[in-house]
Design a protein around this motif. Structure first.
Motif, PDB file in Angstrom:
ATOM      1  N   ASP A 193       0.883  -1.163   0.000  1.00 51.00           N
ATOM      2  CA  ASP A 193       0.000   0.000   0.000  1.00 51.00           C
ATOM      3  C   ASP A 193       0.920   1.212   0.000  1.00 51.00           C
ATOM      4  N   ARG A 194       0.948   1.911  -1.116  1.00 57.13           N
ATOM      5  CA  ARG A 194       1.845   3.055  -1.294  1.00 57.13           C
ATOM      6  C   ARG A 194       1.101   4.363  -1.019  1.00 57.13           C
ATOM      7  N   LEU A 226       6.573   8.523   8.029  1.00 53.25           N
ATOM      8  CA  LEU A 226       7.379   9.267   8.998  1.00 53.25           C
ATOM      9  C   LEU A 226       8.332   8.350   9.750  1.00 53.25           C
ATOM     10  N   ARG A 227       8.081   7.028   9.672  1.00 55.91           N
ATOM     11  CA  ARG A 227       8.910   6.064  10.396  1.00 55.91           C
ATOM     12  C   ARG A 227       9.642   5.095   9.470  1.00 55.91           C
ATOM     13  N   HIS A 228       9.021   4.739   8.351  1.00 53.90           N
ATOM     14  CA  HIS A 228       9.601   3.733   7.473  1.00 53.90           C
ATOM     15  C   HIS A 228       9.445   4.136   6.018  1.00 53.90           C
ATOM     16  N   SER A 229      10.284   3.569   5.182  1.00 55.83           N
ATOM     17  CA  SER A 229      10.131   3.651   3.728  1.00 55.83           C
ATOM     18  C   SER A 229       9.538   2.333   3.246  1.00 55.83           C
ATOM     19  N   LEU A 230       9.132   2.284   1.984  1.00 58.70           N
ATOM     20  CA  LEU A 230       8.646   1.036   1.417  1.00 58.70           C
ATOM     21  C   LEU A 230       9.745  -0.026   1.403  1.00 58.70           C
ATOM     22  N   ASP A 231      10.981   0.397   1.194  1.00 59.10           N
ATOM     23  CA  ASP A 231      12.102  -0.550   1.251  1.00 59.10           C
ATOM     24  C   ASP A 231      12.248  -1.136   2.652  1.00 59.10           C
ATOM     25  N   ASP A 232      12.033  -0.301   3.672  1.00 56.11           N
ATOM     26  CA  ASP A 232      12.072  -0.804   5.050  1.00 56.11           C
ATOM     27  C   ASP A 232      11.020  -1.890   5.242  1.00 56.11           C
TER      28      ASP A 232
END
Length: 267
Positions: A193-194, A226-232
């Protein structure tokens, strides 16, 4: 609220229960009447019947209607016997403890996502999805994870049930756009979910597949930009897949009454 004439009085009463539940708070008669297509006398009679059957509760001092004790007991029984929730619970507990992130469990119902369990992150994030809520399948990680693996005829039916409302600038607004995304999900077994349903809310999800590759549901890890990227979030995919496989193994010895093998009912 549209009157449910095709199923007679029972259909109207159930539609009224849906309407009261949709408010998410106690509601008065005047509010229900303003949103209803039912005549005033019919609405009042149905409410009286639902109260007498303890499907709704009426506070005589405030005039507010809320969910009744009998309905709550039935809902709890349904959660225990007609969803993946009891089977998945220990696995969700373990995954939540391992990752310390928000975890969702969902199934498909009438082409939409029904969230049936949730574990909050160590630092909770405000978001739409809670157990018992219905969300759009076309713009949620769990919804797309399930849709990617349903049979073609079931997918066609489910796509006709989507609103294609643009919640954010990232939302799919057509079946063609979504189908391209679903093709990638089938290839990788991972759905994202982007920020498609809520701004700043992102997730990674995987389907829970039975022995024949049919989706029983899906699980996800949800966070904020604010806490993670999609890569994370992609880094959580192996743990999600391991958990989904464990749930599927336990579910193989568990019959979910009324659940379609495709993971969608009423399509």
């Amino acid at each position: 609220m549209a009157a449910q004439t095709q199923d007679g009085t029972v259909g109207k009463a159930l539609a009224l229960l849906d309407e009261v539940a949709a408010y998410g708070r106690p509601v008065r008669f005047a509010e229900l009447l303003s949103d209803s297509d039912l005549p005033k006398a019919t609405l009042y009679r149905l409410l009286q019947t639902l109260v007498s059957q303890r499907m709704l509760s009426l506070d005589p001092d405030t005039g507010f209607y809320t969910m009744g004790s009998r309905l709550i007991r039935l809902a709890h029984a349904a959660w225990q016997t007609a969803t993946l929730a009891p089977v998945a619970r220990p696995h969700l507990d373990q995954l939540s403890s391992q990752l310390q992130q928000t975890v969702h469990l969902a199934q498909l119902d009438h082409g939409q996502v029904l969230y049936i369990d949730k574990r909050n992150a160590a630092r909770p994030i405000a978001m739409f999805s809670d157990a018992g809520k219905i969300g759009p399948a076309y713009c949620t990680g769990v919804g797309k994870a399930i849709l990617a693996f349903v049979p073609a005829d079931v997918l066609d039916a489910a796509l006709k049930q989507q609103s294609w409302f643009r919640h954010t600038e990232h939302t799919h607004t057509s079946a063609e756009s979504l189908r391209a995304d679903l093709k990638d999900i089938r290839a990788t077994g991972i759905s994202f979910d982007r920020e498609e349903h809520e701004p700043q809310i992102i997730c990674v999800a995987v389907p829970i597949l039975d022995d024949l590759g049919r989706p029983l549901g899906a699980i996800s890890v949800t966070s904020s930009t604010l806490r993670h990227s999609l890569d994370d979030l992609a880094g959580f995919a192996p743990a999600l897949k391991e958990t989904a496989e464990a749930i599927a193994r336990d579910a193989s010895a568990y019959t979910i009454p009324g659940a379609s093998p495709s993971g969608i009912t009423g399509a």
